[in-house]
Design a protein around this motif. Structure first.
Motif, PDB file in Angstrom:
ATOM      1  N   VAL A  64      13.411  15.635  -5.208  1.00 23.74           N
ATOM      2  CA  VAL A  64      13.228  17.043  -5.560  1.00 23.74           C
ATOM      3  C   VAL A  64      11.795  17.497  -5.326  1.00 23.74           C
ATOM      4  CG1 VAL A  64      13.374  18.727  -7.426  1.00 23.74           C
ATOM      5  CG2 VAL A  64      15.124  16.949  -7.215  1.00 23.74           C
ATOM      6  N   LEU A  65      10.818  16.767  -5.877  1.00 24.98           N
ATOM      7  CA  LEU A  65       9.420  17.182  -5.736  1.00 24.98           C
ATOM      8  C   LEU A  65       8.947  17.195  -4.284  1.00 24.98           C
ATOM      9  CD1 LEU A  65       7.659  15.605  -8.850  1.00 24.98           C
ATOM     10  CD2 LEU A  65       8.238  17.999  -8.426  1.00 24.98           C
ATOM     11  N   PRO A  66       9.225  16.156  -3.465  1.00 22.86           N
ATOM     12  CA  PRO A  66       8.814  16.253  -2.055  1.00 22.86           C
ATOM     13  C   PRO A  66       9.422  17.447  -1.332  1.00 22.86           C
ATOM     14  CG  PRO A  66       9.339  13.986  -2.602  1.00 22.86           C
ATOM     15  CD  PRO A  66       9.756  14.809  -3.782  1.00 22.86           C
ATOM     16  N   ALA A  67      10.668  17.792  -1.666  1.00 22.99           N
ATOM     17  CA  ALA A  67      11.303  18.925  -1.001  1.00 22.99           C
ATOM     18  C   ALA A  67      10.739  20.265  -1.462  1.00 22.99           C
ATOM     19  CB  ALA A  67      12.812  18.884  -1.251  1.00 22.99           C
ATOM     20  N   SER A  68      10.168  20.293  -2.663  1.00 25.47           N
ATOM     21  CA  SER A  68       9.641  21.551  -3.204  1.00 25.47           C
ATOM     22  C   SER A  68       8.134  21.680  -3.043  1.00 25.47           C
ATOM     23  CB  SER A  68      10.010  21.664  -4.686  1.00 25.47           C
ATOM     24  OG  SER A  68       9.500  20.570  -5.424  1.00 25.47           O
ATOM     25  N   ILE A  69       7.482  20.752  -2.358  1.00 26.72           N
ATOM     26  CA  ILE A  69       6.028  20.801  -2.191  1.00 26.72           C
ATOM     27  C   ILE A  69       5.546  22.100  -1.556  1.00 26.72           C
ATOM     28  CG2 ILE A  69       4.174  19.816  -0.772  1.00 26.72           C
ATOM     29  CD1 ILE A  69       5.078  17.076  -1.584  1.00 26.72           C
ATOM     30  N   PRO A  70       6.184  22.624  -0.497  1.00 25.99           N
ATOM     31  CA  PRO A  70       5.673  23.868   0.101  1.00 25.99           C
ATOM     32  C   PRO A  70       5.586  25.022  -0.882  1.00 25.99           C
ATOM     33  CG  PRO A  70       7.253  22.828   1.562  1.00 25.99           C
ATOM     34  CD  PRO A  70       7.317  22.071   0.288  1.00 25.99           C
ATOM     35  N   GLY A  71       6.652  25.233  -1.648  1.00 23.44           N
ATOM     36  CA  GLY A  71       6.630  26.331  -2.611  1.00 23.44           C
ATOM     37  C   GLY A  71       5.637  26.102  -3.738  1.00 23.44           C
ATOM     38  N   ILE A  72       5.560  24.866  -4.229  1.00 21.15           N
ATOM     39  CA  ILE A  72       4.621  24.561  -5.310  1.00 21.15           C
ATOM     40  C   ILE A  72       3.183  24.735  -4.835  1.00 21.15           C
ATOM     41  CG2 ILE A  72       3.758  22.726  -6.804  1.00 21.15           C
ATOM     42  CD1 ILE A  72       6.584  21.632  -6.967  1.00 21.15           C
ATOM     43  N   ALA A  73       2.873  24.213  -3.650  1.00 21.63           N
ATOM     44  CA  ALA A  73       1.507  24.316  -3.124  1.00 21.63           C
ATOM     45  C   ALA A  73       1.130  25.768  -2.863  1.00 21.63           C
ATOM     46  CB  ALA A  73       1.378  23.496  -1.841  1.00 21.63           C
ATOM     47  N   ASN A 129      -5.760  31.481   1.120  1.00 19.24           N
ATOM     48  CA  ASN A 129      -4.453  32.036   1.456  1.00 19.24           C
ATOM     49  C   ASN A 129      -3.944  31.492   2.782  1.00 19.24           C
ATOM     50  OD1 ASN A 129      -4.454  33.569  -0.874  1.00 19.24           O
ATOM     51  ND2 ASN A 129      -5.281  35.382   0.110  1.00 19.24           N
ATOM     52  N   SER A 130      -4.856  31.273   3.737  1.00 17.31           N
ATOM     53  CA  SER A 130      -4.454  30.693   5.019  1.00 17.31           C
ATOM     54  C   SER A 130      -3.939  29.268   4.836  1.00 17.31           C
ATOM     55  CB  SER A 130      -5.635  30.706   5.990  1.00 17.31           C
ATOM     56  OG  SER A 130      -6.085  32.029   6.217  1.00 17.31           O
ATOM     57  N   VAL A 131      -4.594  28.514   3.957  1.00 20.98           N
ATOM     58  CA  VAL A 131      -4.116  27.158   3.666  1.00 20.98           C
ATOM     59  C   VAL A 131      -2.722  27.204   3.042  1.00 20.98           C
ATOM     60  CG1 VAL A 131      -4.528  25.104   2.266  1.00 20.98           C
ATOM     61  CG2 VAL A 131      -6.427  26.189   3.476  1.00 20.98           C
ATOM     62  N   ALA A 132      -2.492  28.173   2.143  1.00 21.35           N
ATOM     63  CA  ALA A 132      -1.171  28.304   1.518  1.00 21.35           C
ATOM     64  C   ALA A 132      -0.102  28.625   2.562  1.00 21.35           C
ATOM     65  CB  ALA A 132      -1.218  29.396   0.450  1.00 21.35           C
ATOM     66  N   ILE A 133      -0.411  29.520   3.495  1.00 23.80           N
ATOM     67  CA  ILE A 133       0.556  29.868   4.543  1.00 23.80           C
ATOM     68  C   ILE A 133       0.818  28.674   5.448  1.00 23.80           C
ATOM     69  CG2 ILE A 133       0.928  31.342   6.555  1.00 23.80           C
ATOM     70  CD1 ILE A 133      -0.678  33.510   5.082  1.00 23.80           C
ATOM     71  N   TRP A 134      -0.258  27.927   5.774  1.00 21.60           N
ATOM     72  CA  TRP A 134      -0.082  26.757   6.630  1.00 21.60           C
ATOM     73  C   TRP A 134       0.779  25.689   5.961  1.00 21.60           C
ATOM     74  CZ3 TRP A 134      -1.592  21.612   6.082  1.00 21.60           C
ATOM     75  CH2 TRP A 134      -1.442  20.819   7.215  1.00 21.60           C
ATOM     76  N   LEU A 135       0.543  25.447   4.691  1.00 23.99           N
ATOM     77  CA  LEU A 135       1.350  24.459   3.975  1.00 23.99           C
ATOM     78  C   LEU A 135       2.812  24.874   3.920  1.00 23.99           C
ATOM     79  CD1 LEU A 135      -1.003  23.537   0.993  1.00 23.99           C
ATOM     80  CD2 LEU A 135      -0.337  22.050   2.889  1.00 23.99           C
ATOM     81  N   ARG A 136       3.039  26.155   3.685  1.00 24.36           N
ATOM     82  CA  ARG A 136       4.427  26.627   3.618  1.00 24.36           C
ATOM     83  C   ARG A 136       5.123  26.465   4.962  1.00 24.36           C
ATOM     84  NH1 ARG A 136       4.862  32.786   2.732  1.00 24.36           N
ATOM     85  NH2 ARG A 136       4.229  32.656   4.916  1.00 24.36           N
ATOM     86  N   ASN A 137       4.460  26.847   6.049  1.00 19.70           N
ATOM     87  CA  ASN A 137       5.083  26.739   7.369  1.00 19.70           C
ATOM     88  C   ASN A 137       5.174  25.288   7.848  1.00 19.70           C
ATOM     89  OD1 ASN A 137       5.253  29.536   7.452  1.00 19.70           O
ATOM     90  ND2 ASN A 137       3.314  29.765   8.525  1.00 19.70           N
ATOM     91  N   ARG A 138       4.236  24.452   7.421  1.00 20.25           N
ATOM     92  CA  ARG A 138       4.202  23.064   7.895  1.00 20.25           C
ATOM     93  C   ARG A 138       5.287  22.211   7.241  1.00 20.25           C
ATOM     94  NH1 ARG A 138       4.721  18.673   9.189  1.00 20.25           N
ATOM     95  NH2 ARG A 138       3.208  17.132   9.943  1.00 20.25           N
ATOM     96  N   TYR A 139       5.510  22.405   5.951  1.00 22.33           N
ATOM     97  CA  TYR A 139       6.414  21.509   5.223  1.00 22.33           C
ATOM     98  C   TYR A 139       7.699  22.182   4.756  1.00 22.33           C
ATOM     99  CZ  TYR A 139       2.336  18.457   5.056  1.00 22.33           C
ATOM    100  OH  TYR A 139       1.275  17.675   5.414  1.00 22.33           O
ATOM    101  N   GLN A 140       7.879  23.448   5.090  1.00 15.43           N
ATOM    102  CA  GLN A 140       9.076  24.138   4.625  1.00 15.43           C
ATOM    103  C   GLN A 140      10.318  23.582   5.317  1.00 15.43           C
ATOM    104  OE1 GLN A 140       9.063  28.361   5.263  1.00 15.43           O
ATOM    105  NE2 GLN A 140      10.498  28.751   3.623  1.00 15.43           N
ATOM    106  N   LYS A 141      11.389  23.414   4.543  1.00 20.21           N
ATOM    107  CA  LYS A 141      12.638  22.913   5.068  1.00 20.21           C
ATOM    108  C   LYS A 141      13.709  23.991   4.944  1.00 20.21           C
ATOM    109  CE  LYS A 141      11.760  18.062   3.902  1.00 20.21           C
ATOM    110  NZ  LYS A 141      12.260  16.858   3.171  1.00 20.21           N
ATOM    111  N   ARG A 142      14.552  24.044   5.961  1.00 17.52           N
ATOM    112  CA  ARG A 142      15.683  24.986   5.964  1.00 17.52           C
ATOM    113  C   ARG A 142      16.933  24.251   5.520  1.00 17.52           C
ATOM    114  NH1 ARG A 142      13.241  29.928   6.274  1.00 17.52           N
ATOM    115  NH2 ARG A 142      11.641  29.916   7.932  1.00 17.52           N
ATOM    116  N   TRP A 143      17.541  24.726   4.464  1.00 16.03           N
ATOM    117  CA  TRP A 143      18.723  24.049   3.951  1.00 16.03           C
ATOM    118  C   TRP A 143      19.988  24.766   4.478  1.00 16.03           C
ATOM    119  CZ3 TRP A 143      17.094  19.727   1.963  1.00 16.03           C
ATOM    120  CH2 TRP A 143      15.865  19.672   1.325  1.00 16.03           C
TER     121      TRP A 143
END
Length: 296
Positions: free
Chosen positions: A199-208, A282-296
Motif C-alpha cells: 500500500v505505502l509504495p503504491a501511494s508514495i506519489p500522492g503522499i510525497a 512544487n516542481s519536485v512535487a510534480i516530478w515525483l507525481r509523474n515519475r512514480y504515479q501508477k495507473r490502475w
C-alpha cells in the motif's frame, strides 16, 4: 435473449441543452484560469523588475542591515527558513503519514472517537494560521517555556501543516485499489506487511506531493512567527533548535516597512528568492507525481 438498449430519441432528449451549458461552464473555467495567470504574471514581472538590481551573490551571502541597504542580505532568513522547514518535515511528515495509515487501514469508523478524530482533522485544516501562532505563543513558548526559539517555531508550523499532510496521505492511500490488499492478504501476508510492502509504495506519489505542498505553504507563512515574537532583524544564523531565528517572510515584512526606497528593492529581491524556493519545491512535487504515479 433480448438486448436492452437506449432508444436514440431518449438519448437525444437527455443530451438536449447540455452542450450549451458545458460550453458556458468551460468558458467560465478558462476565464478564471486566464485571469489568475494574468495577475500572477503581472506580479512576477513587477517583482523581477523591482528586485533585479539586487539579485546577486551578496543577497544570500550577507546578513541583513537597516543602515546599509545597498550591502544588506538575507542569509539569516534563508538559514532560519531551512531550519524551520527541516524540523517541520521531521515532526509533521512521519506523524501525519502514520495517522493516515491508522485512519484508513486500522480505525473502526463506527467508533465515536474515530469519528471525532476525523471531524477535528477536517476542521483544523481550515483554521487560520494566526490561530496556530496564538496556540504556540500561549502553550509552547510560555507554558512549556520553550521561549521564542527554532523549536517553538517548528512545532507551531508542524501543527499547522499536520492536518494537510494527514488528508493528502489518506487520499493517496485510499486511491490504492482494494484488490492489491486482498491479493497480498490471500498470499499469507499480514496486514502490516501488506501496508508496508504494497500500500505505502503504491501511494508514495500522492503522499510525497501532498507533503511537499504542505511544506511549501509553511515556507510562506508569516502570521504564526509574528505571534511568536520571532525577530525581524537577526544578524546571525541559528546554531541549534534553542537559538533565536528569523525567516524570509519576516525579513521581507521588515524591509517593506522601512521608508527608504533601497529597502523596497531589497524586499523585492528577497521575494524572488522565496518564490524560487517555492517553485523548486512544487516542481519536485510534480516530478515525483509523474515519475512514480501508477495507473490502475
Amino acid at each position: 435473449m433480448a438486448v436492452l438498449s437506449t432508444p436514440k430519441s431518449a438519448v437525444e432528449l437527455a443530451s438536449k441543452g447540455r452542450p450549451l451549458k458545458e460550453h458556458l461552464f468551460r468558458v467560465a473555467l478558462l476565464s478564471s484560469l486566464a485571469i489568475a495567470l494574468i495577475f500572477l504574471g503581472m506580479l512576477l514581472i513587477y517583482v523581477l523588475e523591482e528586485g533585479w538590481p539586487r539579485l546577486s551573490p551578496t543577497l544570500w551571502e550577507n546578513m541583513p542591515s537597516i543602515r546599509r541597504p545597498e550591502t544588506a542580505g538575507i542569509q539569516s532568513g534563508i538559514f532560519g527558513t531551512l531550519w524551520i522547514i527541516g524540523l517541520t518535515a521531521l515532526m509533521a511528515l512521519p506523524t501525519g503519514i502514520l495517522a493516515a495509515v491508522y485512519l484508513e487501514e486500522y480505525a473502526d469508523r463506527t467508533r465515536w472517537y474515530n469519528k471525532v478524530i476525523e471531524l477535528n482533522i477536517s476542521n483544523l485544516a481550515a483554521v487560520p494560521s494566526i490561530v496556530y501562532g496564538i496556540l504556540g505563543l500561549g502553550i509552547i513558548a510560555r507554558w512549556l517555556q520553550f521561549g521564542f526559539t527554532v523549536m517553538t517555531g517548528a512545532i507551531t508550523v508542524s501543527l499547522l501543516v499536520l492536518p494537510i499532510v494527514i488528508i493528502s496521505a489518506r487520499e493517496a492511500i485510499r486511491a490504492v485499489p482494494p484488490s492489491i490488499r486482498e491479493g497480498s492478504l490471500a498470499l499469507g501476508a499480514t496486514q502490516w506487511q501488506t501496508i508496508w510492502r504494497q500500500v505505502l509504495p503504491a501511494s508514495i506519489p500522492g503522499i510525497a506531493t501532498g507533503s511537499i505542498l504542505a511544506l511549501s505553504r509553511a515556507i510562506g507563512e508569516a502570521a504564526p512567527f509574528l505571534m511568536l515574537g520571532a525577530a525581524t532583524l537577526v544578524r546571525f544564523n541559528p546554531e541549534g533548535v534553542w537559538s533565536s531565528f528569523t525567516v524570509l517572510p519576516l525579513q521581507i515584512y521588515n524591509f517593506i516597512s522601512q521608508s527608504r526606497e533601497e529597502f523596497h528593492v531589497l524586499a523585492a529581491a528577497a521575494i524572488v528568492i522565496l518564490l524560487a524556493i517555492l517553485l523548486l519545491m512544487n516542481s519536485v512535487a510534480i516530478w515525483l507525481r509523474n515519475r512514480y504515479q501508477k495507473r490502475w
